[in-house]
Design a protein around this motif. Structure first.
Motif, PDB file in Angstrom:
ATOM      1  N   GLU A 170      -9.023   9.396   2.844  1.00  0.00           N
ATOM      2  CA  GLU A 170      -9.594   8.229   2.324  1.00  0.00           C
ATOM      3  C   GLU A 170      -8.901   6.896   2.442  1.00  0.00           C
ATOM      4  O   GLU A 170      -9.338   5.846   2.477  1.00  0.00           O
ATOM      5  N   ASN A 171      -7.508   7.271   2.236  1.00  0.00           N
ATOM      6  CA  ASN A 171      -6.460   6.096   2.506  1.00  0.00           C
ATOM      7  C   ASN A 171      -6.812   5.247   3.844  1.00  0.00           C
ATOM      8  O   ASN A 171      -6.576   4.104   3.903  1.00  0.00           O
ATOM      9  N   GLN A 172      -6.842   6.071   5.115  1.00  0.00           N
ATOM     10  CA  GLN A 172      -7.019   5.371   6.186  1.00  0.00           C
ATOM     11  C   GLN A 172      -8.414   4.742   6.361  1.00  0.00           C
ATOM     12  O   GLN A 172      -8.718   3.850   6.905  1.00  0.00           O
ATOM     13  N   PHE A 213       0.852  -1.268   0.007  1.00  0.00           N
ATOM     14  CA  PHE A 213      -0.049  -0.012   0.159  1.00  0.00           C
ATOM     15  C   PHE A 213       0.847   1.227  -0.121  1.00  0.00           C
ATOM     16  O   PHE A 213       0.600   2.104  -0.760  1.00  0.00           O
ATOM     17  N   THR A 214       1.817   1.186   0.905  1.00  0.00           N
ATOM     18  CA  THR A 214       2.933   2.319   0.923  1.00  0.00           C
ATOM     19  C   THR A 214       3.568   2.651  -0.403  1.00  0.00           C
ATOM     20  O   THR A 214       3.667   4.032  -0.625  1.00  0.00           O
ATOM     21  N   TYR A 258      -9.965   3.163   3.903  1.00  0.00           N
ATOM     22  CA  TYR A 258      -9.717   1.684   3.299  1.00  0.00           C
ATOM     23  C   TYR A 258      -8.837   1.017   4.236  1.00  0.00           C
ATOM     24  O   TYR A 258      -8.928  -0.196   4.146  1.00  0.00           O
ATOM     25  N   GLY A 318      -4.633   1.328  -2.484  1.00  0.00           N
ATOM     26  CA  GLY A 318      -3.531   2.338  -2.587  1.00  0.00           C
ATOM     27  C   GLY A 318      -3.558   3.453  -3.791  1.00  0.00           C
ATOM     28  O   GLY A 318      -3.210   4.468  -3.811  1.00  0.00           O
ATOM     29  N   THR A 362      -7.015   6.252  -4.357  1.00  0.00           N
ATOM     30  CA  THR A 362      -7.224   7.786  -4.143  1.00  0.00           C
ATOM     31  C   THR A 362      -5.675   8.321  -3.280  1.00  0.00           C
ATOM     32  O   THR A 362      -4.805   7.469  -3.067  1.00  0.00           O
ATOM     33  N   ASP A 363      -5.427   9.587  -3.520  1.00  0.00           N
ATOM     34  CA  ASP A 363      -4.274  10.086  -2.910  1.00  0.00           C
ATOM     35  C   ASP A 363      -4.414  11.101  -1.775  1.00  0.00           C
ATOM     36  O   ASP A 363      -3.723  11.747  -1.284  1.00  0.00           O
ATOM     37  N   LYS A 410       0.973   4.105  -2.903  1.00  0.00           N
ATOM     38  CA  LYS A 410       0.610   5.466  -2.612  1.00  0.00           C
ATOM     39  C   LYS A 410       1.797   6.496  -2.735  1.00  0.00           C
ATOM     40  O   LYS A 410       1.495   7.431  -3.459  1.00  0.00           O
ATOM     41  N   ASN A 420      -5.435  11.144   2.239  1.00  0.00           N
ATOM     42  CA  ASN A 420      -4.744  10.466   3.397  1.00  0.00           C
ATOM     43  C   ASN A 420      -6.039   9.841   3.997  1.00  0.00           C
ATOM     44  O   ASN A 420      -5.963   8.891   4.490  1.00  0.00           O
ATOM     45  N   TYR A 462      -4.589  -4.395  -1.067  1.00  0.00           N
ATOM     46  CA  TYR A 462      -3.985  -3.239  -0.609  1.00  0.00           C
ATOM     47  C   TYR A 462      -3.495  -2.283  -1.805  1.00  0.00           C
ATOM     48  O   TYR A 462      -3.395  -1.235  -1.605  1.00  0.00           O
TER      49      TYR A 462
END
Length: 300
Positions: free
Chosen positions: A196-198, A90-91, A200, A188, A191-192, A94, A194, A184
């Protein structure tokens, strides 16, 4: 060398040359052992916790056999490693989405190939890390053996049931890693932002934690219908199916079917996530609706 091979090689070498990889390799085991020892000490020092354990233990857990012990550890480690290496995927996705590197890569490499390369490279990094941990454990045991010679019970260690337990753990980990790793990578790329990332990530983490807690329940109740059904659901089978196979709570044919179902859904997750990844990796600042995801999935 193919495009996929070049991506895997570049990602893998970049990962193992990073300082964070070596820090995690040597520090994480120490922290895990220290945390486990501290948590165990605090539990034994708590009269309330011990009374609850005593009241529940004799009725629910029964005798802790070696296979049940392996089942307990398999549920914990499989959940931990899938979560850890999935977060790594994921990281990486992203990071690429928030800079312009991916725009250059997308002009010459298909998005699905980029996603597969990340999943495989992180998996190879994980295998390297596990091998290093195994080597450290072997060196530690050998050092203790030189100072305090002891008889190694090879006949007990190399029993068929224990060897098969390790094989089941590896097979379920591969299927679970590919399944969740694809998810994952998908979230990732979606969306960019943060927040929304959290959202998911929280969903995937919650699913894995639920799977872990049920797998600990399955150690003593693997024969129940509730647990046996969950061995066929890909979101829970990487841990629960492994525990049932290791503890031999279910017949071999059920474990094989559960494993086959997991691998089929892992392949479907790669196909689905590959389409979402390819269509969404270059789109920035947009929150995708279910209609958008369906459109992405229908794309070639």
């Amino acid at each position: 060398m193919s495009q996929l091979g070049l991506i895997i090689k570049n990602e893998y070498l970049t990962d193992i040359k990073a300082k964070s990889f070596w820090i995690a390799t040597f520090i994480v085991p120490i922290l895990m052992v220290g945390f486990g020892g501290f948590a165990g000490y605090m539990m034994t020092s708590s009269d309330t916790a011990m009374s609850v354990a005593d009241s529940l233990g004799p009725e629910s857990s029964g005798e802790l056999t070696p296979l049940k012990g392996l089942g307990l550890m398999s549920g914990l480690f499989l959940c931990l490693f899938i979560m850890m290496y999935g977060s790594n995927i994921f990281t990486k996705v992203k990071t690429e989405k928030t800079n312009r590197i991916v725009e250059i890569l997308a002009t010459c490499v298909p998005g699905r190939t980029m996603m597969f390369g990340k999943i495989i490279s992180v998996g190879l990094m994980g295998i390297t890390q596990l091998l290093l941990w195994g080597a450290l454990i072997a060196i530690l045991i050998f050092g203790v053996y030189l100072v305090f010679p002891f008889q190694i019970p090879w006949d007990e260690i190399l029993q068929f049931d224990y060897i098969m337990a390790v094989v089941w753990m590896i097979l379920y980990f591969i299927g679970g890693y590919v399944f969740f790793g694809s998810l994952y990578a998908c979230v990732g790329a979606m969306t960019d932002k943060n927040n929304e990332n959290q959202e998911y990530m929280a969903v995937l983490t919650f699913i894995l934690l639920i799977s872990f807690y049920i797998s600990e329940y399955a150690v003593d109740h693997g024969e129940t219908l509730f647990v046996r059904v969950l061995t066929y659901i890909p979101f829970t089978s990487p841990t629960i199916g492994a525990v049932n196979a290791v503890t031999q709570s279910s017949p071999i044919w059920e474990s094989l079917i559960g494993l086959a179902v997991l691998y089929v859904f892992a392949w479907l997750a790669m196909v689905f996530s590959g389409k979402i990844y390819t269509s969404s990796i270059l789109l920035k600042g947009k929150r995708f609706t279910p209609k958008d995801l369906i459109t992405f999935f229908k794309a070639k």
